[in-house]
Enzyme design. Structure first.
Site, mmCIF file in Angstrom:
data_model
loop_
_atom_site.group_PDB
_atom_site.id
_atom_site.type_symbol
_atom_site.label_atom_id
_atom_site.label_comp_id
_atom_site.label_asym_id
_atom_site.label_seq_id
_atom_site.Cartn_x
_atom_site.Cartn_y
_atom_site.Cartn_z
ATOM 1 N N GLN A 129 18.727 31.188 62.773
ATOM 2 C CA GLN A 129 19.957 30.719 62.130
ATOM 3 C C GLN A 129 20.954 30.263 63.178
ATOM 4 O O GLN A 129 21.392 31.073 63.999
ATOM 5 C CB GLN A 129 20.536 31.870 61.309
ATOM 6 C CG GLN A 129 21.777 31.524 60.533
ATOM 7 C CD GLN A 129 22.139 32.647 59.586
ATOM 8 O OE1 GLN A 129 21.292 33.150 58.848
ATOM 9 N NE2 GLN A 129 23.369 33.079 59.622
ATOM 10 N N GLY A 130 21.308 28.990 63.162
ATOM 11 C CA GLY A 130 22.240 28.433 64.149
ATOM 12 C C GLY A 130 23.600 28.178 63.530
ATOM 13 O O GLY A 130 23.959 27.034 63.252
ATOM 14 N N SER A 135 19.439 34.908 66.498
ATOM 15 C CA SER A 135 18.386 35.942 66.559
ATOM 16 C C SER A 135 17.009 35.286 66.484
ATOM 17 O O SER A 135 16.763 34.447 65.620
ATOM 18 C CB SER A 135 18.519 36.913 65.390
ATOM 19 O OG SER A 135 19.799 37.460 65.369
ATOM 20 N N GLU A 166 22.307 37.477 53.704
ATOM 21 C CA GLU A 166 22.336 38.289 54.924
ATOM 22 C C GLU A 166 23.070 39.607 54.669
ATOM 23 O O GLU A 166 22.682 40.650 55.164
ATOM 24 C CB GLU A 166 23.041 37.482 56.023
ATOM 25 C CG GLU A 166 23.038 38.160 57.377
ATOM 26 C CD GLU A 166 23.512 37.241 58.505
ATOM 27 O OE1 GLU A 166 23.844 36.074 58.225
ATOM 28 O OE2 GLU A 166 23.547 37.708 59.644
ATOM 29 N N GLU A 193 35.550 43.986 60.342
ATOM 30 C CA GLU A 193 36.936 43.579 60.031
ATOM 31 C C GLU A 193 36.926 42.454 58.987
ATOM 32 O O GLU A 193 37.727 42.457 58.042
ATOM 33 C CB GLU A 193 37.660 43.084 61.303
ATOM 34 C CG GLU A 193 37.992 44.164 62.319
ATOM 35 C CD GLU A 193 36.793 44.547 63.204
ATOM 36 O OE1 GLU A 193 35.752 43.856 63.120
ATOM 37 O OE2 GLU A 193 36.898 45.525 63.955
HETATM 38 C C1 LIG Z 1 22.679 41.460 66.382
HETATM 39 C C2 LIG Z 1 23.345 40.127 66.134
HETATM 40 C C3 LIG Z 1 22.597 39.109 65.602
HETATM 41 C C4 LIG Z 1 23.196 37.878 65.363
HETATM 42 N N1 LIG Z 1 22.406 36.887 64.860
HETATM 43 C C5 LIG Z 1 22.950 35.677 64.650
HETATM 44 C C6 LIG Z 1 22.126 34.600 64.209
HETATM 45 O O1 LIG Z 1 20.916 34.761 64.021
HETATM 46 N N2 LIG Z 1 22.693 33.404 64.029
HETATM 47 C C7 LIG Z 1 24.019 33.182 64.234
HETATM 48 O O2 LIG Z 1 24.472 32.071 64.000
HETATM 49 N N3 LIG Z 1 24.826 34.172 64.677
HETATM 50 C C8 LIG Z 1 24.320 35.403 64.896
HETATM 51 N N4 LIG Z 1 25.115 36.420 65.372
HETATM 52 C C9 LIG Z 1 26.518 36.123 65.685
HETATM 53 C C10 LIG Z 1 27.526 36.757 64.741
HETATM 54 O O3 LIG Z 1 27.474 36.179 63.467
HETATM 55 C C11 LIG Z 1 28.917 36.612 65.401
HETATM 56 O O4 LIG Z 1 28.866 37.364 66.606
HETATM 57 C C12 LIG Z 1 30.006 37.146 64.480
HETATM 58 O O5 LIG Z 1 30.238 36.238 63.442
HETATM 59 C C13 LIG Z 1 31.308 37.449 65.236
HETATM 60 O O6 LIG Z 1 31.753 36.326 65.922
HETATM 61 P P1 LIG Z 1 32.211 36.379 67.467
HETATM 62 O O7 LIG Z 1 31.112 37.068 68.216
HETATM 63 O O8 LIG Z 1 32.569 34.981 67.862
HETATM 64 O O9 LIG Z 1 33.470 37.323 67.513
HETATM 65 P P2 LIG Z 1 34.977 36.917 67.190
HETATM 66 O O10 LIG Z 1 35.018 36.095 65.959
HETATM 67 O O11 LIG Z 1 35.597 36.354 68.417
HETATM 68 O O12 LIG Z 1 35.611 38.314 66.866
HETATM 69 C C14 LIG Z 1 36.005 39.247 67.885
HETATM 70 C C15 LIG Z 1 36.695 40.431 67.197
HETATM 71 O O13 LIG Z 1 37.892 39.974 66.519
HETATM 72 C C16 LIG Z 1 37.830 40.337 65.130
HETATM 73 N N5 LIG Z 1 38.414 39.286 64.310
HETATM 74 C C17 LIG Z 1 38.188 37.950 64.437
HETATM 75 N N6 LIG Z 1 38.868 37.293 63.463
HETATM 76 C C18 LIG Z 1 39.485 38.227 62.706
HETATM 77 C C19 LIG Z 1 40.315 38.182 61.556
HETATM 78 N N7 LIG Z 1 40.630 37.032 60.974
HETATM 79 N N8 LIG Z 1 40.762 39.362 61.055
HETATM 80 C C20 LIG Z 1 40.442 40.554 61.618
HETATM 81 N N9 LIG Z 1 39.666 40.656 62.718
HETATM 82 C C21 LIG Z 1 39.194 39.517 63.249
HETATM 83 C C22 LIG Z 1 36.349 40.473 64.833
HETATM 84 O O14 LIG Z 1 36.119 41.290 63.694
HETATM 85 C C23 LIG Z 1 35.821 41.087 66.114
HETATM 86 O O15 LIG Z 1 36.012 42.460 66.118
HETATM 87 C C24 LIG Z 1 24.569 37.660 65.654
HETATM 88 C C25 LIG Z 1 25.316 38.687 66.213
HETATM 89 C C26 LIG Z 1 24.714 39.918 66.458
HETATM 90 C C27 LIG Z 1 25.538 41.009 67.071
#
Ligand SMILES: Cc1cc2nc3c(=O)[nH]c(=O)nc-3n(C[C@H](O)[C@H](O)[C@H](O)COP(=O)(O)OP(=O)(O)OC[C@H]3O[C@@H](n4cnc5c(N)ncnc54)[C@H](O)[C@@H]3O)c2cc1C
Length: 397
Positions: A126-127, A161, A244, A377
């Protein structure tokens, strides 16, 4: 093939017999410290073994090879967990996210091309996420520009992933840079063997490389691989995220309740380094009882949610939030009770998923689960706004 026509007790009996004769007895030993190739091969073989018995995709509609009732699915997952079966880690996105997207928004041609291929072992990733576009997914910058009968894609995806082993990718890209953020995104099926794609694995704290970066450099995607209308990809993506956060949980809840909780219980009943059994401590017994209640609550919640899929706008978020935080509490407790010994366990069986019984590594991994598909969150915001009708938090355009 396991028959799905009889009553629940008959079905349970058949599944028990199937598990007793089909689960590879040495899989834990063989998958501990296994190479990437051995992991992929084992996962593909295990998937085909389940498929031959019609147990690989019980949640799909009957016409595509599923059609099992929720009650029977619950029995299936409970028995698989009780018999310590390997988890389907590699085809997870294929059988859940990709399938539900194709079923709800794909064309007949896309369904006919991909659903049987998934049953034959096609692997999907998933991208969605990008640097700067995770929780705020609508900020994504990867672009898809129209070019003849298709699109040219450029950009970078993050945390995908299983991308290293994927044949296809569910891809979100911006097709209208001038439109408001959510209105200019399209949803594509991308062949991972297309020229211009580079996949780089990311090494995690547990030593695994479960997710990857995907670099896209002038990648051509044919127009018939667009899912839903152009610029309406945001709506399609909500279905993928719903799958998901929701449908996948039935199995995970049974795993946590049967394998996970049983291991905690066994650990608490076994004599520790000082010769005493932790369960004799009233505080430990109290925490165990709380976990038991919580895990039972999770199972009931999941069954109810899957049975009435359209129940509430925040149900999938409630289940995902509850599961992921309970997984953390349980593995934290297991790590505490196992004590120093668990910190010397440096490897866990690769096909075990999040509950491997290797407590320290499971605890580290449990933090992963509170992030994908929307962080805790973000789930709380969804529950507040859509579930409880609280005022919406301010958002950018
Ligand atoms: C095990 C794992 C598998 C994954 N697999 C995939 C995959 O297959 N495909 C894919 O596309 N992605 C995947 N992801 C990515 C995942 O979807 C993102 O990491 C997730 O959406 C969080 O985005 P970020 O890492 O950019 O964090 P950020 O969005 O930068 O968030 C950082 C922190 O700020 C908080 N925050 C951000 N905005 C808000 C808000 N508006 N209100 C309150 N708090 C907020 C967040 O909750 C978090 O604690 C995976 C991640 C993990 C850990």
């Amino acid at each position: 093939m396991v028959s799905d026509s009889g009553g629940l007790e008959e079905f349970r009996h058949e599944i028990r017999q199937w598990c007793a004769t089909n689960i590879p007895p040495e899989w834990r030993r063989d998958q501990t410290g296994a190479s990437d190739e051995a992991f992929v091969q084992f996962q593909k073989e295990w998937f085909q073994q389940l498929r031959k018995a019609d147990l690989a995709v019980p949640h799909w509609p009957a016409e595509w090879g599923g059609g099992m009732s929720v009650a029977k699915q619950t029995i299936l997952y409970r028995e698989l967990a009780a018999h310590d079966a390997p988890r389907l880690v590699l085809p997870f996105v294929s059988i859940h996210h990709a399938a539900s997207t194709l079923l709800s928004a794909g064309t007949e041609a896309q369904r006919t091309r991909h659903l049987p291929a998934i049953l034959n072992g096609e692997i999907w990733c998933q991208g969605f996420s990008e640097p700067g576009a995770g929780s705020d997914m609508a900020a994504l910058k990867t672009s898809a520009r129209r070019d003849g009968d298709g699109y040219i894609v450029n950009g970078q995806k993050l945390w995908a992933s299983g991308a290293l082993h994927a044949d296809w990718c569910l891809l979100l890209a911006r097709t209208d840079p001038a439109a408001p953020k959510r209105h200019g995104i399209s949803y594509f099926l991308m062949d991972m063997r297309s020229p211009g794609i580079e996949v780089r694995p990311i090494r995690q704290a547990t030593g695994e490389s479960h997710f990857c970066e995907i670099f896209l450099n002038d990648v051509f995607i044919p127009g018939d691989q667009l899912v839903g209308p152009e610029n309406k990809g945001w709506t399609v993506a909500q279905e993928t995220l719903g799958a998901e956060r929701g449908m996948t949980m039935l199995e995970l809840a049974e795993r946590l309740g049967t394998g996970g909780f049983q291991w905690v219980l066994d650990l608490c009943r076994s004599p520790g380094a000082d010769g005493r059994r932790p369960i004799e401590d009233a505080v430990v017994a109290d925490r165990l009882a709380t976990l038991d209640i919580e895990v039972t609550g999770l199972r009931i919640l999941c069954q109810e949610f899957v049975e009435q899929r359209s129940a509430g706008p925040a149900d999938a978020s409630i289940v995902k939030l509850y599961y992921s935080e309970l997984l953390q509490r349980m593995t934290d407790f297991g790590t505490e009770i196992a004590g120093l010994a668990t910190h010397t366990e440096l490897q866990k069986p690769l096909s075990s998923g999040w509950e491997s019984g290797t407590w320290a590594l499971d605890f580290i991994s449990s933090w992963e689960w509170t992030i994908p598909g929307g962080t805790s969150e973000i789930q709380r915001t969804i529950i507040g706004e859509r579930g409880l009708g609280l005022p919406r938090e301010p958002r950018g355009k």
